[in-house]
Scaffold this motif. Structure first.
Motif, PDB file in Angstrom:
ATOM      1  N   GLN A  25       0.864  -1.188   0.000  1.00  0.00           N
ATOM      2  CA  GLN A  25       0.000   0.000   0.000  1.00  0.00           C
ATOM      3  C   GLN A  25       0.898   1.235   0.000  1.00  0.00           C
ATOM      4  O   GLN A  25       1.875   1.292   0.744  1.00  0.00           O
ATOM      5  CB  GLN A  25      -0.904   0.040   1.226  1.00  0.00           C
ATOM      6  CG  GLN A  25      -1.798   1.284   1.243  1.00  0.00           C
ATOM      7  CD  GLN A  25      -2.578   1.431   2.547  1.00  0.00           C
ATOM      8  OE1 GLN A  25      -2.264   0.764   3.518  1.00  0.00           O
ATOM      9  NE2 GLN A  25      -3.569   2.293   2.534  1.00  0.00           N
TER      10      GLN A  25
ATOM     11  N   THR B  19       0.984   5.659  -0.226  1.00  0.00           N
ATOM     12  CA  THR B  19       0.339   6.984  -0.211  1.00  0.00           C
ATOM     13  C   THR B  19       1.378   7.954  -0.772  1.00  0.00           C
ATOM     14  O   THR B  19       2.196   8.514  -0.025  1.00  0.00           O
ATOM     15  CB  THR B  19      -0.062   7.394   1.212  1.00  0.00           C
ATOM     16  OG1 THR B  19       1.069   7.257   2.076  1.00  0.00           O
ATOM     17  CG2 THR B  19      -1.183   6.516   1.737  1.00  0.00           C
TER      18      THR B  19
ATOM     19  N   ASN C  63      -3.648   7.310  -2.874  1.00  0.00           N
ATOM     20  CA  ASN C  63      -3.175   6.025  -2.355  1.00  0.00           C
ATOM     21  C   ASN C  63      -3.452   4.914  -3.376  1.00  0.00           C
ATOM     22  O   ASN C  63      -4.247   5.077  -4.298  1.00  0.00           O
ATOM     23  CB  ASN C  63      -3.783   5.713  -0.996  1.00  0.00           C
ATOM     24  CG  ASN C  63      -5.296   5.613  -1.048  1.00  0.00           C
ATOM     25  OD1 ASN C  63      -5.905   5.708  -2.120  1.00  0.00           O
ATOM     26  ND2 ASN C  63      -5.912   5.411   0.094  1.00  0.00           N
ATOM     27  N   GLN C  64      -2.819   3.805  -3.158  1.00  0.00           N
ATOM     28  CA  GLN C  64      -2.949   2.665  -4.080  1.00  0.00           C
ATOM     29  C   GLN C  64      -2.465   1.409  -3.369  1.00  0.00           C
ATOM     30  O   GLN C  64      -1.610   1.475  -2.476  1.00  0.00           O
ATOM     31  CB  GLN C  64      -2.127   2.896  -5.358  1.00  0.00           C
ATOM     32  CG  GLN C  64      -2.253   1.821  -6.409  1.00  0.00           C
ATOM     33  CD  GLN C  64      -3.674   1.619  -6.891  1.00  0.00           C
ATOM     34  OE1 GLN C  64      -4.465   0.951  -6.214  1.00  0.00           O
ATOM     35  NE2 GLN C  64      -4.020   2.238  -8.034  1.00  0.00           N
ATOM     36  N   THR C  65      -3.041   0.280  -3.747  1.00  0.00           N
ATOM     37  CA  THR C  65      -2.607  -1.023  -3.232  1.00  0.00           C
ATOM     38  C   THR C  65      -2.296  -1.935  -4.406  1.00  0.00           C
ATOM     39  O   THR C  65      -2.899  -1.817  -5.491  1.00  0.00           O
ATOM     40  CB  THR C  65      -3.689  -1.667  -2.355  1.00  0.00           C
ATOM     41  OG1 THR C  65      -4.871  -1.879  -3.136  1.00  0.00           O
ATOM     42  CG2 THR C  65      -3.996  -0.811  -1.152  1.00  0.00           C
ATOM     43  N   SER C  66      -1.396  -2.889  -4.172  1.00  0.00           N
ATOM     44  CA  SER C  66      -1.029  -3.820  -5.239  1.00  0.00           C
ATOM     45  C   SER C  66      -0.242  -4.971  -4.625  1.00  0.00           C
ATOM     46  O   SER C  66       0.394  -4.821  -3.576  1.00  0.00           O
ATOM     47  CB  SER C  66      -0.191  -3.114  -6.304  1.00  0.00           C
ATOM     48  OG  SER C  66       0.277  -4.042  -7.269  1.00  0.00           O
TER      49      SER C  66
ATOM     50  N   ASP D 148       3.629  -2.166  -9.654  1.00  0.00           N
ATOM     51  CA  ASP D 148       2.340  -1.551 -10.010  1.00  0.00           C
ATOM     52  C   ASP D 148       1.805  -0.641  -8.905  1.00  0.00           C
ATOM     53  O   ASP D 148       0.672  -0.155  -9.010  1.00  0.00           O
ATOM     54  CB  ASP D 148       1.303  -2.652 -10.279  1.00  0.00           C
ATOM     55  CG  ASP D 148       1.730  -3.563 -11.418  1.00  0.00           C
ATOM     56  OD1 ASP D 148       2.436  -3.065 -12.324  1.00  0.00           O
ATOM     57  OD2 ASP D 148       1.370  -4.741 -11.379  1.00  0.00           O
TER      58      ASP D 148
ATOM     59  N   TYR E  18       2.448   2.358  -7.888  1.00  0.00           N
ATOM     60  CA  TYR E  18       2.232   3.787  -8.133  1.00  0.00           C
ATOM     61  C   TYR E  18       1.524   4.036  -9.468  1.00  0.00           C
ATOM     62  O   TYR E  18       1.567   5.143 -10.008  1.00  0.00           O
ATOM     63  CB  TYR E  18       3.571   4.532  -8.111  1.00  0.00           C
ATOM     64  CG  TYR E  18       4.186   4.564  -6.716  1.00  0.00           C
ATOM     65  CD1 TYR E  18       3.843   5.558  -5.810  1.00  0.00           C
ATOM     66  CD2 TYR E  18       5.075   3.570  -6.320  1.00  0.00           C
ATOM     67  CE1 TYR E  18       4.389   5.576  -4.534  1.00  0.00           C
ATOM     68  CE2 TYR E  18       5.627   3.579  -5.048  1.00  0.00           C
ATOM     69  CZ  TYR E  18       5.283   4.579  -4.158  1.00  0.00           C
ATOM     70  OH  TYR E  18       5.819   4.601  -2.894  1.00  0.00           O
ATOM     71  N   GLN E  19       0.845   3.006  -9.971  1.00  0.00           N
ATOM     72  CA  GLN E  19       0.083   3.150 -11.201  1.00  0.00           C
ATOM     73  C   GLN E  19      -1.366   3.514 -10.870  1.00  0.00           C
ATOM     74  O   GLN E  19      -2.015   2.849 -10.069  1.00  0.00           O
ATOM     75  CB  GLN E  19       0.106   1.841 -12.008  1.00  0.00           C
ATOM     76  CG  GLN E  19       1.495   1.366 -12.388  1.00  0.00           C
ATOM     77  CD  GLN E  19       2.169   2.321 -13.358  1.00  0.00           C
ATOM     78  OE1 GLN E  19       1.499   2.936 -14.201  1.00  0.00           O
ATOM     79  NE2 GLN E  19       3.483   2.445 -13.224  1.00  0.00           N
ATOM     80  N   ASN E  20      -1.854   4.573 -11.492  1.00  0.00           N
ATOM     81  CA  ASN E  20      -3.246   5.002 -11.336  1.00  0.00           C
ATOM     82  C   ASN E  20      -3.690   5.086  -9.865  1.00  0.00           C
ATOM     83  O   ASN E  20      -4.612   4.381  -9.427  1.00  0.00           O
ATOM     84  CB  ASN E  20      -4.189   4.051 -12.097  1.00  0.00           C
ATOM     85  CG  ASN E  20      -3.853   3.979 -13.564  1.00  0.00           C
ATOM     86  OD1 ASN E  20      -3.558   5.007 -14.193  1.00  0.00           O
ATOM     87  ND2 ASN E  20      -3.886   2.774 -14.112  1.00  0.00           N
ATOM     88  N   PRO E  21      -3.047   5.907  -9.089  1.00  0.00           N
ATOM     89  CA  PRO E  21      -3.452   6.010  -7.675  1.00  0.00           C
ATOM     90  C   PRO E  21      -4.844   6.602  -7.540  1.00  0.00           C
ATOM     91  O   PRO E  21      -5.305   7.380  -8.394  1.00  0.00           O
ATOM     92  CB  PRO E  21      -2.390   6.934  -7.072  1.00  0.00           C
ATOM     93  CG  PRO E  21      -1.891   7.748  -8.216  1.00  0.00           C
ATOM     94  CD  PRO E  21      -1.953   6.848  -9.425  1.00  0.00           C
ATOM     95  N   GLU E  22      -5.531   6.233  -6.504  1.00  0.00           N
ATOM     96  CA  GLU E  22      -6.875   6.725  -6.230  1.00  0.00           C
ATOM     97  C   GLU E  22      -6.832   7.869  -5.221  1.00  0.00           C
ATOM     98  O   GLU E  22      -5.903   7.991  -4.430  1.00  0.00           O
ATOM     99  CB  GLU E  22      -7.739   5.581  -5.683  1.00  0.00           C
ATOM    100  CG  GLU E  22      -7.901   4.418  -6.643  1.00  0.00           C
ATOM    101  CD  GLU E  22      -8.745   3.313  -6.040  1.00  0.00           C
ATOM    102  OE1 GLU E  22      -9.165   3.470  -4.878  1.00  0.00           O
ATOM    103  OE2 GLU E  22      -8.976   2.305  -6.738  1.00  0.00           O
TER     104      GLU E  22
END
Length: 492
Positions: free
Chosen positions: A144, A146, A339-342, A347, A349-353
């Motif tokens: 995860q 941020t 933020n984003q999880t993967s 991946d 830092y791809q397309n963070p929300e």
């Protein structure tokens, strides 16, 4: 062989003599003037060192406050945070089962925060990373991130401590700087007082030694005259009594001189076994001081006057604190970021929300039996008390400045008159002594002239002491050198 031994012993003896001479030289301070004594005390005395450390402490305290106004960078995290436990699990049919769980969590974040002086809030930027590991059969890792979070924490209708510190801390540091200069001038004042006390004790010792020698001669002359029938036995007994009193006074003068000189050596930061002679200043500089200018300089420079202002600000601060604690206050906390999880770090830092968070916490006192109003009234009346006390203290301060300046302007004339009286008394004693030797005056008049000579000499030294202590007291009060027309400063 004996010659070699003799030469070796002689070389050792010569070396010891040189060493002894060097040690004796190191223990001899020679003859010091008042200005030299003041410089020595300000450089090496324990009092001066304590004043320096106090200023250094205030300097670092002020730097600590200034750092609170600048952005701060921090790094925080948890690792490895390993956890293995058994937990209960309720199935859909209501059955309770137990399962085991083994996992680890590691996180790290870096943040920059900046205090907002006018509002008392805090603005922050942060970025973080977390890795969760689940160990069951095939190990699984989740990530995860941020990448960026902007945060704001803003107190509403609350006491702004940072704003008040911004008013108090610079003034406290300025007071510390003024107090350091005052301490240095206080050392000069103390050295001056003790310098002339020791010198006066030396003059008393010289007078006592002189009086013993002269009274011994007078007693011998009186014995001869008594044997010839030229004087009565009463005059002989009077001369003998004067000799014995002079001898007793010589003993007291020696003890007092040794005590005062040793006290002075300790004040300078030296042991009492050093050799020291004192040379008092001969000239009396004529200093022109304007009373109104001295008052203004004292108000601007003296730490006592600055403390008045500090006390006023602190009273205002207490009132503002009491008012803020009694009314509505709230905290606005807002965060916005990404933020984003993967399962794969590549991946992450791809397309963070978007990530948003906002909350408003508030506290409204409804009923507290009048406690808050009582605290406000107490702080308000304390503020009034401080204002009235400071008004009275300022008037006293102005009066003290005027008195010290007025007194100093008269001290030079008094010292010059005392010098004239000393010269006249010495001449009168010489005349009285010559007249006694030729039998023109009796011994009573001679002893009167002798006492007046000693008193005039003591009065002159005291007048010198009053002049120079008055000068350094004026400097300490105004932190200004009127002789050189410049402010007084000292380096650490």
């Amino acid at each position: 062989m004996n010659k070699i031994v003799s030469v070796f012993v002689a070389l050792i003896f010569v070396a010891l003599c040189f060493k002894s001479a060097d040690a004796q030289q190191s223990e001899d301070l020679g003859t010091l003037s008042l200005e030299q004594c003041i410089t020595i005390a300000q450089d090496r005395s324990p009092v001066a060192n304590a004043a320096r450390y106090a200023l250094i402490a205030s300097k670092w305290q002020y730097r600590s406050f200034r750092a609170d106004l600048l952005p701060s960078l921090s790094l925080s995290g948890d690792a490895p945070n390993y956890n293995k436990n058994i937990f209960s699990n309720i199935l859909d049919n209501g059955q309770v089962t137990f399962s085991s769980r083994t996992q680890s969590e590691a996180s790290a974040s870096v943040s920059i925060s900046q205090s907002i002086l006018p509002t008392g809030g805090t603005l922050s930027l942060s970025s973080g990373l977390t890795r969760l590991g689940v160990f069951r059969g095939e190990n699984t890792y989740l990530w995860q991130s941020t990448p960026l979070v902007v945060g704001l924490r803003q107190p509403i209708f609350q006491f702004n401590n940072l704003k008040w510190r911004n008013r108090l801390e610079p003034l406290q540091y300025e007071i510390a700087q003024k107090e350091f200069v005052e301490d240095m001038e206080g050392i000069a004042l103390t050295v001056t007082q003790n310098f002339f006390n020791a010198y006066l004790a030396k003059i008393n010792l010289q007078n006592a030694e002189f009086n013993v020698a002269r009274n011994d001669s007078i007693y011998n002359i009186s014995q001869g005259r008594y044997n010839l029938g030229n004087i009565a036995e009463n005059d002989l007994l009077q001369s003998e009594l004067a000799l014995r009193n002079a001898e007793a006074e010589l003993t007291r003068a020696r003890i007092e001189y040794e005590r005062s000189l040793n006290d002075f050596k300790i004040l300078l930061g030296y042991p009492t076994d050093v050799q020291l002679e004192l040379n008092p200043p001969d000239d009396l500089p004529e200093v022109q001081v304007n009373i109104e200018k001295a008052k203004q300089l004292a108000i601007e420079n003296n730490s006592e006057a600055l403390n008045y202002r500090l006390n006023e600000i602190q009273a205002d601060q207490n009132l503002a604190l009491a008012k803020s604690e009694g009314g509505f206050n709230a905290d606005l906390i807002a965060n916005y970021g990404l933020n984003q999880t993967s399962e794969e770090f590549a991946d992450l830092y791809q397309n963070p929300e978007n990530r948003q968070f906002i909350t408003l916490g508030f506290d409204i006192p409804l009923f507290n039996w009048g406690k808050q109003q009582a605290q406000v009234n107490a702080a308000r009346n304390q503020q009034r008390e401080v204002a009235n006390s400071i008004q009275f203290q300022r008037r006293q301060f102005d009066q003290r400045v005027q008195y010290i300046v007025s007194q100093f302007l008269q001290l030079r004339d008094q010292a010059l008159l005392a010098a004239q009286s000393d010269t006249i008394a010495q001449r009168r004693y010489d005349v009285a002594q010559n007249r006694y030797l030729i039998g023109r005056i009796d011994i009573t008049n001679l002893f009167i002239a002798q006492n007046e000579k000693d008193s005039a000499r003591q009065g002159y030294i005291r007048a010198l002491r009053d002049y120079w202590t008055g000068w350094y007291e004026l400097r300490q009060l105004t932190l200004y050198n009127f002789l050189e027309d410049r402010p007084i400063t000292y380096d650490l």
